[in-house]
Design a protein around this motif. Structure first.
Motif, PDB file in Angstrom:
ATOM      1  N   PRO A  34      -2.160 -10.458   3.969  1.00 37.42           N
ATOM      2  CA  PRO A  34      -2.231  -9.299   4.779  1.00 37.42           C
ATOM      3  C   PRO A  34      -3.611  -8.798   4.513  1.00 37.42           C
ATOM      4  O   PRO A  34      -4.322  -8.398   5.286  1.00 37.42           O
ATOM      5  CB  PRO A  34      -1.274  -8.554   4.422  1.00 37.42           C
ATOM      6  CG  PRO A  34      -0.153  -9.560   3.986  1.00 37.42           C
ATOM      7  CD  PRO A  34      -0.945 -10.485   3.228  1.00 37.42           C
ATOM      8  N   THR A  35      -3.892  -8.622   3.109  1.00 33.03           N
ATOM      9  CA  THR A  35      -5.344  -7.950   2.681  1.00 33.03           C
ATOM     10  C   THR A  35      -6.417  -8.546   3.204  1.00 33.03           C
ATOM     11  O   THR A  35      -7.393  -7.902   3.907  1.00 33.03           O
ATOM     12  CB  THR A  35      -5.338  -7.580   1.380  1.00 33.03           C
ATOM     13  OG1 THR A  35      -4.001  -6.974   0.883  1.00 33.03           O
ATOM     14  CG2 THR A  35      -6.432  -6.841   0.895  1.00 33.03           C
ATOM     15  N   VAL A  95      -7.598  -6.711  11.416  1.00 38.63           N
ATOM     16  CA  VAL A  95      -6.240  -6.235  12.110  1.00 38.63           C
ATOM     17  C   VAL A  95      -5.799  -5.313  11.329  1.00 38.63           C
ATOM     18  O   VAL A  95      -5.825  -4.790  10.342  1.00 38.63           O
ATOM     19  CB  VAL A  95      -5.314  -7.779  11.820  1.00 38.63           C
ATOM     20  CG1 VAL A  95      -6.010  -8.766  12.754  1.00 38.63           C
ATOM     21  CG2 VAL A  95      -5.143  -7.803  10.524  1.00 38.63           C
ATOM     22  N   THR A  96      -4.499  -4.709  11.950  1.00 38.48           N
ATOM     23  CA  THR A  96      -3.715  -3.763  11.145  1.00 38.48           C
ATOM     24  C   THR A  96      -2.813  -4.237  10.155  1.00 38.48           C
ATOM     25  O   THR A  96      -2.638  -5.331  10.125  1.00 38.48           O
ATOM     26  CB  THR A  96      -2.916  -2.921  12.420  1.00 38.48           C
ATOM     27  OG1 THR A  96      -2.074  -3.814  12.977  1.00 38.48           O
ATOM     28  CG2 THR A  96      -3.769  -2.147  13.464  1.00 38.48           C
ATOM     29  N   HIS A  97      -2.276  -3.367   9.355  1.00 37.50           N
ATOM     30  CA  HIS A  97      -1.262  -3.995   8.419  1.00 37.50           C
ATOM     31  C   HIS A  97      -0.058  -4.276   9.073  1.00 37.50           C
ATOM     32  O   HIS A  97       0.316  -5.313   8.438  1.00 37.50           O
ATOM     33  CB  HIS A  97      -0.945  -2.551   7.612  1.00 37.50           C
ATOM     34  CG  HIS A  97      -1.889  -2.372   6.438  1.00 37.50           C
ATOM     35  ND1 HIS A  97      -2.447  -2.998   5.627  1.00 37.50           N
ATOM     36  CD2 HIS A  97      -2.971  -1.048   6.567  1.00 37.50           C
ATOM     37  CE1 HIS A  97      -3.285  -2.331   4.865  1.00 37.50           C
ATOM     38  NE2 HIS A  97      -3.911  -1.333   5.696  1.00 37.50           N
ATOM     39  N   VAL A 148      -6.956  -7.876   6.939  1.00 40.07           N
ATOM     40  CA  VAL A 148      -7.231  -6.537   7.270  1.00 40.07           C
ATOM     41  C   VAL A 148      -8.937  -6.581   7.081  1.00 40.07           C
ATOM     42  O   VAL A 148      -9.648  -5.985   7.893  1.00 40.07           O
ATOM     43  CB  VAL A 148      -6.633  -5.473   6.491  1.00 40.07           C
ATOM     44  CG1 VAL A 148      -7.459  -4.162   6.473  1.00 40.07           C
ATOM     45  CG2 VAL A 148      -5.164  -5.567   6.888  1.00 40.07           C
ATOM     46  N   ASP A 149      -9.332  -7.187   5.808  1.00 41.25           N
ATOM     47  CA  ASP A 149     -10.732  -7.048   5.475  1.00 41.25           C
ATOM     48  C   ASP A 149     -11.450  -8.167   6.488  1.00 41.25           C
ATOM     49  O   ASP A 149     -12.489  -7.582   6.782  1.00 41.25           O
ATOM     50  CB  ASP A 149     -11.053  -7.719   4.084  1.00 41.25           C
ATOM     51  CG  ASP A 149     -10.339  -6.490   3.065  1.00 41.25           C
ATOM     52  OD1 ASP A 149     -10.027  -5.617   3.600  1.00 41.25           O
ATOM     53  OD2 ASP A 149     -10.342  -6.820   1.978  1.00 41.25           O
ATOM     54  N   GLY A 162      -0.849  -7.814   9.761  1.00 42.68           N
ATOM     55  CA  GLY A 162      -0.902  -8.610   8.816  1.00 42.68           C
ATOM     56  C   GLY A 162       0.624  -8.919   8.401  1.00 42.68           C
ATOM     57  O   GLY A 162       0.699 -10.155   7.734  1.00 42.68           O
ATOM     58  N   GLU A 195       0.870  -1.210  -0.110  1.00 43.18           N
ATOM     59  CA  GLU A 195       0.106   0.019  -0.043  1.00 43.18           C
ATOM     60  C   GLU A 195       0.916   1.277  -0.006  1.00 43.18           C
ATOM     61  O   GLU A 195       0.490   2.040  -0.661  1.00 43.18           O
ATOM     62  CB  GLU A 195      -1.013  -0.013   1.287  1.00 43.18           C
ATOM     63  CG  GLU A 195      -2.017  -1.071   0.994  1.00 43.18           C
ATOM     64  CD  GLU A 195      -3.287  -0.908   1.966  1.00 43.18           C
ATOM     65  OE1 GLU A 195      -2.827   0.208   3.014  1.00 43.18           O
ATOM     66  OE2 GLU A 195      -4.063  -1.722   2.178  1.00 43.18           O
TER      67      GLU A 195
END
Length: 416
Positions: A250-251, A259-261, A254-255, A264, A32
């Motif tokens: 990780p995405t 959780v936070t990046h 998050v979705d 992730g 990102e």
């Protein structure tokens, strides 16, 4: 080869392996930030992981040819140089330079993917399966290191420094590989006199009948073999599963889990590091029995558990990350071990590996794209999850064929 020389060769294999996944695994945790800074579209962002994997496929025959021309040891040095150059180039410009550098990294990794197993089969024939396990375990270590440390380095120094940092591993590997593999490699770098290559190869043969010399071989014969196709499909499904989850785990968290990046990135490191136990043990398990298809079925089941867990109980992500790590460590070692076991000699292994990586990594490169497209089109992760489960089923089915007790013999020499 003496015990000391064998251990030093294994060390050289491990050093090279540290460079063969990290440059890819470093990208998803900072994807990102990279998109925002460089202005990458979603499709271009997916290319950061998919492009190297696509090159694993398209450049595999070129890597095999380079190995025939220079010798596999010297060719791997070329691959390391490409990895180093691409790692540095990709952080100095905009989107086009970023993708160009990523492509160069992919080319370099392809050479190592294809030819390190050839060196293992050639120099350590009595321990090929075990050393293949060390090789794939170290791939996981390299990926885990970069996954875990890229975000903290990026927070301190920025994403460019975080991606470029891993170039420091290249010269270390190059020195070790040169000292313990290349200097023992037989034959000139280029231009053997007519008949010299045949004579040199014949002098290595263990008896009156020997495998045809490399100059008289036609590696295309493997494309006619059902077992070679099964090996390629198994590798392809494993690759698609691994790179899809490496890109999107990780995405997804998050979705789905909120959780936070940073968390992730931690999940990604856990997913990578827990590959080590199975990467180290599956090769020895595979050697114990003439048929290994059941191992592929179990690996497919583990991948299915991972995907189902992420969709149905994402809050338990540490458990699913561990299950996925065990699956991917076992899967890569299993696929590469089957290629080594099915080939009669190093040249058959090279042919099977080149075909397997051309077909397999074409499938693997499509995985992250397909998962991302389905997620964007459907607005969720259920459809991508079903695709991943389908790949896991195909992995198990192809393994039942690839795991049969069959040894592929060398092709007959071409008429001269």
């Amino acid at each position: 080869m003496s015990r000391r020389a064998s251990l030093l060769t294994i060390l050289a294999v491990v050093l090279v392996a540290l460079n063969l996944r990290g440059a890819i695994a470093a990208v998803p945790p900072v994807l990102e930030d990279l998109q925002a800074a460089v202005g990458l579209t979603t499709a271009q962002a997916a290319l950061m992981t998919s492009l190297p994997v696509l090159l694993f496929a398209l450049a595999a025959p070129l890597a095999a040819r380079l190995g025939r021309r220079l010798g596999p040891g010297r060719a791997v040095l070329v691959g390391l140089a490409l990895i180093g150059a691409g790692t540095l180039v990709r952080v100095v410009g905009g989107p086009l330079v970023l993708l160009l550098g990523t492509a160069v990294v992919g080319l370099g990794i392809t050479v190592g993917n294809v030819l390190v197993p050839v060196v293992i089969k050639r120099d350590l024939p009595g321990h090929a399966s075990r050393v293949t396990g060390f090789f794939t375990a170290t791939l996981a270590v390299g990926a885990a290191l970069t996954s875990a440390l890229t975000v903290p380095v990026a927070q301190l120094l920025g994403w460019r420094a975080a991606l470029a940092l891993w170039v420091v591993l290249v010269p270390v590997a190059a020195v070790g590989w040169w000292r313990h593999v290349v200097r023992r490699e037989r034959g000139p770098v280029a231009g053997p006199a007519p008949g010299a290559e045949h004579a040199r190869y014949a002098s290595q043969a263990p008896g009156p009948s020997h495998t045809p010399p490399p100059s008289a071989r036609d590696d295309r014969f493997v494309w006619r073999l059902p077992i070679a196709w099964a090996l390629a499909v198994a590798l392809g499904c494993q690759s698609a599963l691994y790179y899809s989850l490496t890109t999107w785990l990780p995405t997804i968290l998050v979705d789905r889990a909120g959780v936070t990046h940073a968390v992730g990135g931690t999940a990604m490191a856990l997913y990578q590091i827990t590959a080590i136990p199975t990467a180290l043990t599956i090769a020895n398990v595979a050697r114990l029995r003439p048929r290994q298809g059941w191992i592929g079925v179990l690996i497919g089941v583990a991948w299915t558990v991972l995907v189902a867990g992420l969709l149905l109980a994402p809050g338990a992500w540490p458990l699913w990350a561990v299950v996925g790590g065990l699956a991917q460590g076992a899967g890569f070692t299993y696929a590469l071990t089957l290629i080594v076991l099915r080939g009669r000699d190093e040249h058959v292994v090279r042919a099977l590996n080149a075909m397997g990586q051309l077909v397999g990594y074409t499938i693997g490169a499509a995985g992250p794209f397909a998962v991302g497209w389905l997620a964007q089109t459907t607005g969720g992760w259920t459809a991508p999850g079903l695709l991943l489960v389908g790949l896991a089923v195909a992995l198990g089915a192809s393994s039942l064929v690839a795991g049969r007790d069959v040894v592929v013999e060398p092709a007959p020499s071409r008429a001269t």
